[in-house]
Design a protein around this motif. Structure first.
Motif, mmCIF file in Angstrom:
data_model
loop_
_atom_site.group_PDB
_atom_site.id
_atom_site.type_symbol
_atom_site.label_atom_id
_atom_site.label_comp_id
_atom_site.label_asym_id
_atom_site.label_seq_id
_atom_site.Cartn_x
_atom_site.Cartn_y
_atom_site.Cartn_z
ATOM 1 N N VAL A 22 -61.439 18.225 2.113
ATOM 2 C CA VAL A 22 -61.901 16.746 1.525
ATOM 3 C C VAL A 22 -60.491 16.652 0.762
ATOM 4 C CG1 VAL A 22 -62.822 15.231 -1.142
ATOM 5 C CG2 VAL A 22 -63.997 17.076 0.800
ATOM 6 N N ASN A 23 -59.938 15.726 0.235
ATOM 7 C CA ASN A 23 -58.728 15.949 -0.594
ATOM 8 C C ASN A 23 -59.399 14.975 -1.558
ATOM 9 O OD1 ASN A 23 -56.993 15.819 1.292
ATOM 10 N ND2 ASN A 23 -57.912 13.491 1.986
ATOM 11 N N VAL A 24 -59.252 16.144 -2.932
ATOM 12 C CA VAL A 24 -59.355 15.999 -4.325
ATOM 13 C C VAL A 24 -57.565 15.349 -4.942
ATOM 14 C CG1 VAL A 24 -60.028 16.839 -6.641
ATOM 15 C CG2 VAL A 24 -60.695 17.522 -4.035
ATOM 16 N N PRO A 25 -57.831 14.579 -5.742
ATOM 17 C CA PRO A 25 -57.000 13.704 -6.291
ATOM 18 C C PRO A 25 -56.664 14.415 -7.201
ATOM 19 C CG PRO A 25 -58.040 12.200 -6.175
ATOM 20 C CD PRO A 25 -58.810 13.161 -5.543
ATOM 21 N N GLN A 115 -61.235 7.371 -9.173
ATOM 22 C CA GLN A 115 -59.875 7.125 -8.103
ATOM 23 C C GLN A 115 -61.161 7.822 -6.759
ATOM 24 O OE1 GLN A 115 -56.142 9.480 -8.737
ATOM 25 N NE2 GLN A 115 -57.651 10.131 -10.158
ATOM 26 N N LYS A 116 -61.031 8.151 -5.625
ATOM 27 C CA LYS A 116 -61.625 7.972 -5.075
ATOM 28 C C LYS A 116 -61.355 9.216 -4.176
ATOM 29 C CE LYS A 116 -64.997 4.950 -4.768
ATOM 30 N NZ LYS A 116 -65.870 5.098 -4.643
ATOM 31 N N MET A 117 -62.497 10.221 -4.141
ATOM 32 C CA MET A 117 -61.834 12.369 -3.107
ATOM 33 C C MET A 117 -62.688 11.184 -1.834
ATOM 34 S SD MET A 117 -64.127 14.849 -4.898
ATOM 35 C CE MET A 117 -65.404 13.866 -5.470
ATOM 36 N N THR A 118 -61.297 11.627 -0.439
ATOM 37 C CA THR A 118 -61.630 11.246 0.402
ATOM 38 C C THR A 118 -61.685 12.053 1.525
ATOM 39 O OG1 THR A 118 -59.116 11.134 0.585
ATOM 40 C CG2 THR A 118 -60.349 9.427 0.522
ATOM 41 N N LEU A 119 -61.855 11.974 2.838
ATOM 42 C CA LEU A 119 -62.104 13.416 4.267
ATOM 43 C C LEU A 119 -60.512 12.878 4.474
ATOM 44 C CD1 LEU A 119 -64.353 11.777 6.746
ATOM 45 C CD2 LEU A 119 -64.558 14.314 4.784
ATOM 46 N N GLU A 120 -59.767 14.333 5.863
ATOM 47 C CA GLU A 120 -58.324 13.735 5.515
ATOM 48 C C GLU A 120 -57.884 12.618 6.534
ATOM 49 O OE1 GLU A 120 -57.070 17.963 6.975
ATOM 50 O OE2 GLU A 120 -58.858 17.980 7.523
ATOM 51 N N ASP A 121 -58.473 11.674 7.059
ATOM 52 C CA ASP A 121 -58.295 10.583 7.571
ATOM 53 C C ASP A 121 -57.984 9.574 6.731
ATOM 54 O OD1 ASP A 121 -61.453 10.280 7.356
ATOM 55 O OD2 ASP A 121 -61.055 9.584 9.204
ATOM 56 N N GLY A 122 -58.707 9.291 5.131
ATOM 57 C CA GLY A 122 -58.140 8.392 3.914
ATOM 58 C C GLY A 122 -59.594 8.194 4.213
ATOM 59 N N THR A 123 -60.795 8.171 4.863
ATOM 60 C CA THR A 123 -62.639 7.870 4.563
ATOM 61 C C THR A 123 -62.504 8.225 2.975
ATOM 62 O OG1 THR A 123 -62.765 8.047 7.119
ATOM 63 C CG2 THR A 123 -64.950 7.577 5.296
#
Length: 384
Positions: A22-25, A115-123
């Motif tokens: 998960v991408n965390v801003p 802000q949104k956290m996302t999967l690696e593909d940006g979902t």
């Protein structure tokens, strides 16, 4: 710089959970990044997975958490890196009609991270209750972080983030249980057991636990119940009345949330008594009740949302009581597990085998040394 961490998601209705990247801003205005130490496995997480709350998949699960603030937005003044916090899902706005009337525990405009956290593909991910804490680190609104005494064990402290607070608050805040009151709690799972602990903390003289599982009734006694009723062995309303001089209890808390248990609560209370609904019904459930009975019995019929808590007020107070040995939060931690064990924890929860499984995220899985009182007895299970 944004971080990549491991987190648990529900990708679609009923599908097994997945451990993903998960991408965390970085924390933006009004936000905080929190390193999670421990997170309880709650029925609400299972409801998200099963589509019982919505269909905004994929969901980032987990919300009963304690952790350390790692980063805050430039405009955040009352929170700093290094603060030990419990996460909450009621970050009050301070400006809605409830807040302006001095009732912030009913805030109608609570907020989450922008802000949104996302999967690696940006979902984009939908965090459970705006938190998403089955993860090494998560992004939340700064107001969702409540500072507490750092001596509190994370596995126990984090449970105040949802279920245990819901039960404690149902007794103390919503039910307004007072010294010498009689209280009955229908459904002795995690929330109901917490309501029993709350009633004991408030000084109730008689606390009646009602369930269909002898294991849960045994745990309820350990947490403060003075009497126990197995609802499979007779009418619980008659048994509550028999234990209260024929009158009924001053406060009856329905921690199941079904029409039949609510009616038991309604008729199991004394005249002018209080009914508190804290168990969550499903959308299709309906209730039929003679209006004359509502009028004739008087009293209060209440719903309890998050135990009507105000996190900044209640969490520090309850942690202080825990550290004084007056609130047995450790008793709710049935087992400590790893982040890969959540599906198994859902199964145990559904079977009624645990009060709470708690995911430990800070370092290697640890052994709390806690025993599982629910595995010490044979019997049928109820998902109360």
């Amino acid at each position: 710089m944004p971080q990549q961490v491991q987190g648990v998601i529900a990708r679609s209705k009923g599908a097994p959970v997945e451990l993903v990247t998960v991408n965390v801003p970085d924390a933006g205005p009004g936000e905080a990044v929190v390193r999670i130490l421990a997170c309880g496995v709650c029925h609400t997480d299972l409801h998200y997975r099963e589509g019982g709350i919505g269909d905004d998949y994929p969901y980032l699960l987990g919300h009963e958490a304690a952790g350390i603030v790692e980063q805050v937005g430039d405009d955040v003044r009352d929170l700093a890196p290094g603060d030990y916090v419990i996460l909450n899902w009621r970050a009050v706005c301070g400006t809605c009609r409830a807040c302006r009337r001095g009732r912030p525990w009913y805030c109608f405009n609570t907020f989450n991270a922008t802000q949104k956290m996302t999967l690696e593909d940006g979902t984009e991910l939908s965090p459970a209750l705006g938190i998403g804490a089955f993860m090494d680190k998560t992004l939340v609104a700064a107001g969702q972080c409540t500072k507490v005494d750092e001596r509190a064990r994370p596995a126990a402290a984090g449970l105040l983030g949802c279920g245990v607070m819901a039960g404690l608050g149902a007794a103390i805040n919503t039910g307004n249980v007072g010294r010498g009151d009689s209280v009955a709690v229908i459904g002795c799972g995690g929330v109901g057991s917490a309501a029993i602990a709350g009633a004991r903390l408030a000084g109730a003289s008689k606390i009646i636990a009602v369930d269909v599982d002898e294991r849960k009734l045994a745990v309820a006694r350990e947490l403060g119940a003075t009497d126990a009723i197995n609802a499979r062995e007779g009418d619980p309303v008659a048994q509550i009345q028999a234990l209260t001089g024929g009158f009924g209890a001053d406060v009856v808390i329905d921690a199941v949330g079904r029409p039949e248990t609510w009616l038991q609560a309604f008729y199991g209370r004394d005249l002018a008594g209080t009914v508190v609904l804290v168990g969550v019904p499903t959308p299709e459930m309906t209730l039929e009740l003679p209006l004359l009975d509502v009028f004739g019995r008087g009293g209060s019929l209440k719903s309890s949302w998050y135990g009507d808590c105000l996190p900044d007020r209640d969490f520090p107070m309850l942690i202080d009581l825990y550290l004084q040995g007056r609130l047995p939060l450790d008793a709710f931690v049935t087992e400590e597990i790893g982040i890969g064990d959540i599906e198994a924890a859902f199964d145990k929860m559904h079977a009624g085998d645990v009060l709470r499984s708690v995911v430990i995220l800070d370092g290697p899985d640890s052994d709390s040394g806690s025993t599982n009182p629910l595995e010490a007895h044979e019997g049928e299970q109820v998902s109360a």
